[in-house]
Design a protein around this motif. Structure first.
Motif, PDB file in Angstrom:
ATOM      1  N   ASN A  35       3.356  -3.046  13.099  1.00 22.55           N
ATOM      2  CA  ASN A  35       2.303  -3.745  12.346  1.00 22.55           C
ATOM      3  C   ASN A  35       2.529  -3.589  10.842  1.00 22.55           C
ATOM      4  O   ASN A  35       2.368  -4.551  10.071  1.00 22.55           O
ATOM      5  N   HIS A  36       2.886  -2.381  10.420  1.00 15.11           N
ATOM      6  CA  HIS A  36       3.182  -2.140   9.003  1.00 15.11           C
ATOM      7  C   HIS A  36       4.359  -3.017   8.559  1.00 15.11           C
ATOM      8  O   HIS A  36       4.322  -3.631   7.485  1.00 15.11           O
ATOM      9  N   ARG A  61       3.460  -6.645   8.006  1.00 18.32           N
ATOM     10  CA  ARG A  61       2.734  -6.846   6.744  1.00 18.32           C
ATOM     11  C   ARG A  61       3.688  -6.722   5.548  1.00 18.32           C
ATOM     12  O   ARG A  61       3.573  -7.461   4.566  1.00 18.32           O
ATOM     13  N   SER A  84       0.850  -1.184   0.000  1.00 18.64           N
ATOM     14  CA  SER A  84       0.000   0.000   0.000  1.00 18.64           C
ATOM     15  C   SER A  84       0.889   1.239   0.000  1.00 18.64           C
ATOM     16  O   SER A  84       2.113   1.148   0.189  1.00 18.64           O
ATOM     17  N   ARG A 131       1.087   3.593   2.207  1.00 17.86           N
ATOM     18  CA  ARG A 131       1.694   3.758   3.528  1.00 17.86           C
ATOM     19  C   ARG A 131       2.817   2.753   3.752  1.00 17.86           C
ATOM     20  O   ARG A 131       3.877   3.096   4.287  1.00 17.86           O
ATOM     21  N   GLU A 132       2.600   1.509   3.325  1.00 20.67           N
ATOM     22  CA  GLU A 132       3.627   0.478   3.484  1.00 20.67           C
ATOM     23  C   GLU A 132       4.870   0.822   2.676  1.00 20.67           C
ATOM     24  O   GLU A 132       5.999   0.626   3.135  1.00 20.67           O
ATOM     25  N   THR A 185       2.080   0.751  15.634  1.00 15.57           N
ATOM     26  CA  THR A 185       1.543   0.799  14.276  1.00 15.57           C
ATOM     27  C   THR A 185       2.657   0.573  13.254  1.00 15.57           C
ATOM     28  O   THR A 185       2.466  -0.124  12.244  1.00 15.57           O
ATOM     29  N   VAL A 230       6.757   3.457   4.540  1.00 15.57           N
ATOM     30  CA  VAL A 230       7.490   2.886   5.671  1.00 15.57           C
ATOM     31  C   VAL A 230       8.720   2.132   5.174  1.00 15.57           C
ATOM     32  O   VAL A 230       9.820   2.273   5.725  1.00 15.57           O
TER      33      VAL A 230
END
Length: 223
Positions: free
Chosen positions: A198-199, A202, A166, A168-169, A195, A172
């Motif tokens: 968590n990213h 994934r 994504s 956001r991913e 958070t 990061v």
């Protein structure tokens, strides 16, 4: 081989041409042996050293001063791109690697590499000519490398699409590749460290890696 490099000269070496000294850096001994064996059959080229990592490549350039240094990208101790940045002022760097990542190709050129050849996309004759051209300060690029350089999309976007990350991913992961800590990522993105973790979990699942170093290597080299 499937694609010919751009701007390859097929002119023979002139009789009065000076010997081109070459250093080879690749962590695969078989690859080094093959390249050295090929270049050894060329009268105007002399291999003056073979090493297996970027740090040793820098030491080789400082001690032997080769006319051209062939560098792989992914090597232990120090990668080829960062090594190129340290030696480009002292020798003509020609990247010789499997990586077609636009980010890596761009970084290598910015580091001072004169050319970039991708294994599987050049012939033996074209490699010899690329070394001769690099010795003259002229760049030679495999079609795959030129394609990577001409891709109008940011490298992070290309990698994100490849692995299904994504937005956001991808953001990061780009920060991870830049060496930013989890705390630094959390602060920059105004999110909690939980958070961020968590990213990262994934991201690692999508990249099929289990360690930060593996993720960074894959993100930067595409392999």
């Amino acid at each position: 081989m499937d694609s010919a490099p751009a701007r390859v000269s097929h002119e023979p070496a002139g009789e009065a041409q000076q010997t081109i000294t070459v250093g080879i850096a690749d962590d695969n001994a078989v690859v080094r042996m093959g390249i050295a064996g090929l270049l050894a059959t060329t009268p105007d080229i002399e291999v003056v050293g073979e090493v297996g990592d970027g740090a040793a490549a820098i030491a080789l350039v400082r001690s032997r001063r080769p006319t051209v240094m062939l560098l792989d990208v992914r090597m232990p101790r120090q990668d080829g791109v960062s090594a190129a940045a340290e030696i480009a002022a002292s020798t003509n760097v020609l990247m010789l690697t499997y990586s077609e990542s636009s980010e890596v190709v761009t970084a290598a050129v910015r580091a001072g590499a004169k050319g970039y050849l991708v294994h599987g996309h050049f012939t033996e004759v074209e490699l010899v000519n690329a070394v001769r051209m690099a010795a003259r300060g002229t760049g030679t690029f495999s079609a795959a490398a030129l394609s990577a350089l001409s891709d109008p999309r940011p490298a992070a976007q290309v990698m994100a699409e490849r692995f299904g990350l994504s937005e956001r991913e991808a953001e990061v992961m780009t920060m991870i590749a830049a060496g930013t800590t989890n705390a630094g990522i959390a602060s920059a993105l105004f999110i909690s460290e939980k958070t961020v973790k968590n990213h990262i979990n994934r991201i690692f699942a999508k990249l099929h890696v289990s360690h930060r170093s593996q993720a960074i290597s894959l993100w930067l080299t595409g392999r």
